[in-house]
Design a protein around this motif. Structure first.
Motif, mmCIF file in Angstrom:
data_model
loop_
_atom_site.group_PDB
_atom_site.id
_atom_site.type_symbol
_atom_site.label_atom_id
_atom_site.label_comp_id
_atom_site.label_asym_id
_atom_site.label_seq_id
_atom_site.Cartn_x
_atom_site.Cartn_y
_atom_site.Cartn_z
ATOM 1 N N VAL A 46 -2.550 -0.107 -5.840
ATOM 2 C CA VAL A 46 -2.130 -1.365 -6.435
ATOM 3 C C VAL A 46 -1.534 -2.228 -5.330
ATOM 4 O O VAL A 46 -0.706 -1.777 -4.557
ATOM 5 C CB VAL A 46 -1.094 -1.121 -7.548
ATOM 6 C CG1 VAL A 46 -0.619 -2.427 -8.131
ATOM 7 C CG2 VAL A 46 -1.673 -0.234 -8.632
ATOM 8 N N GLN A 47 -1.948 -3.483 -5.295
ATOM 9 C CA GLN A 47 -1.442 -4.408 -4.287
ATOM 10 C C GLN A 47 -0.152 -5.067 -4.756
ATOM 11 O O GLN A 47 0.295 -4.871 -5.880
ATOM 12 C CB GLN A 47 -2.499 -5.477 -4.007
ATOM 13 C CG GLN A 47 -3.759 -4.919 -3.386
ATOM 14 C CD GLN A 47 -4.830 -5.975 -3.291
ATOM 15 O OE1 GLN A 47 -5.260 -6.496 -4.302
ATOM 16 N NE2 GLN A 47 -5.249 -6.282 -2.076
ATOM 17 N N LEU A 48 0.429 -5.867 -3.876
ATOM 18 C CA LEU A 48 1.652 -6.606 -4.173
ATOM 19 C C LEU A 48 1.319 -7.970 -4.761
ATOM 20 O O LEU A 48 0.365 -8.610 -4.344
ATOM 21 C CB LEU A 48 2.462 -6.811 -2.885
ATOM 22 C CG LEU A 48 2.835 -5.557 -2.101
ATOM 23 C CD1 LEU A 48 3.438 -5.939 -0.760
ATOM 24 C CD2 LEU A 48 3.779 -4.693 -2.893
ATOM 25 N N GLY B 152 0.343 -2.164 5.745
ATOM 26 C CA GLY B 152 -0.856 -1.381 5.449
ATOM 27 C C GLY B 152 -0.545 0.008 4.909
ATOM 28 O O GLY B 152 -1.449 0.772 4.589
ATOM 29 N N CYS B 153 0.729 0.334 4.799
ATOM 30 C CA CYS B 153 1.129 1.649 4.294
ATOM 31 C C CYS B 153 1.115 1.662 2.769
ATOM 32 O O CYS B 153 1.369 0.650 2.132
ATOM 33 C CB CYS B 153 2.517 2.017 4.795
ATOM 34 S SG CYS B 153 2.616 2.207 6.573
ATOM 35 N N LYS B 154 0.834 2.820 2.222
ATOM 36 C CA LYS B 154 0.817 2.989 0.775
ATOM 37 C C LYS B 154 1.741 4.145 0.391
ATOM 38 O O LYS B 154 1.935 5.072 1.159
ATOM 39 C CB LYS B 154 -0.602 3.245 0.302
ATOM 40 C CG LYS B 154 -1.499 2.042 0.572
ATOM 41 C CD LYS B 154 -2.905 2.290 0.135
ATOM 42 C CE LYS B 154 -3.817 1.116 0.384
ATOM 43 N NZ LYS B 154 -3.592 0.321 1.557
ATOM 44 N N LEU B 155 2.313 4.048 -0.791
ATOM 45 C CA LEU B 155 3.181 5.100 -1.311
ATOM 46 C C LEU B 155 2.470 5.821 -2.451
ATOM 47 O O LEU B 155 1.939 5.174 -3.358
ATOM 48 C CB LEU B 155 4.489 4.501 -1.838
ATOM 49 C CG LEU B 155 5.370 3.800 -0.820
ATOM 50 C CD1 LEU B 155 6.508 3.077 -1.526
ATOM 51 C CD2 LEU B 155 5.909 4.802 0.178
ATOM 52 N N PRO B 156 2.477 7.140 -2.445
ATOM 53 C CA PRO B 156 1.844 7.863 -3.543
ATOM 54 C C PRO B 156 2.732 7.862 -4.782
ATOM 55 O O PRO B 156 3.952 7.912 -4.692
ATOM 56 C CB PRO B 156 1.695 9.280 -2.990
ATOM 57 C CG PRO B 156 2.798 9.404 -1.995
ATOM 58 C CD PRO B 156 2.983 8.025 -1.411
ATOM 59 N N VAL C 176 0.451 2.832 -4.307
ATOM 60 C CA VAL C 176 0.883 1.431 -4.354
ATOM 61 C C VAL C 176 1.221 0.965 -2.943
ATOM 62 O O VAL C 176 1.603 1.756 -2.089
ATOM 63 C CB VAL C 176 2.095 1.236 -5.296
ATOM 64 C CG1 VAL C 176 1.723 1.549 -6.729
ATOM 65 C CG2 VAL C 176 3.276 2.073 -4.853
ATOM 66 N N GLU C 177 1.073 -0.327 -2.715
ATOM 67 C CA GLU C 177 1.403 -0.904 -1.417
ATOM 68 C C GLU C 177 2.897 -0.737 -1.148
ATOM 69 O O GLU C 177 3.725 -0.921 -2.031
ATOM 70 C CB GLU C 177 1.061 -2.394 -1.387
ATOM 71 C CG GLU C 177 -0.413 -2.688 -1.422
ATOM 72 C CD GLU C 177 -1.110 -2.392 -0.102
ATOM 73 O OE1 GLU C 177 -0.481 -2.494 0.964
ATOM 74 O OE2 GLU C 177 -2.304 -2.083 -0.160
#
Length: 74
Positions: A6-8, A22-26, A39-40
């Protein structure tokens, strides 16, 4: 398992954007222990973009001329 990300939503035009880092959180479902979504990750650059977008929306959008009861109630 279906993994998505999911983007911001931080810009004036209500469009979703990627985070600057460019990092994502699970997002882990605790019942099964699996990643169900990514998510971003927002950082200071994303906060700066969000503040700029909010300022632009306030200065160029309808908010300054909108009655408080309308802006708070939808």
């Amino acid at each position: 398992m279906c993994t998505a990300y999911v983007q911001l939503l931080i810009n004036f035009y209500n469009q979703f954007v990627d985070g600057e880092s460019g990092c994502k959180l699970p997002v882990v479902d605790p019942r099964i222990g699996e990643t169900i979504l990514e998510v971003e990750e927002g950082d200071t650059a994303d906060v700066d973009r969000a503040v700029h977008a909010a300022s632009e929306a306030f200065n160029e959008g309808p908010w300054p001329k909108t009655a408080a009861q309308v802006s708070w109630c939808g």
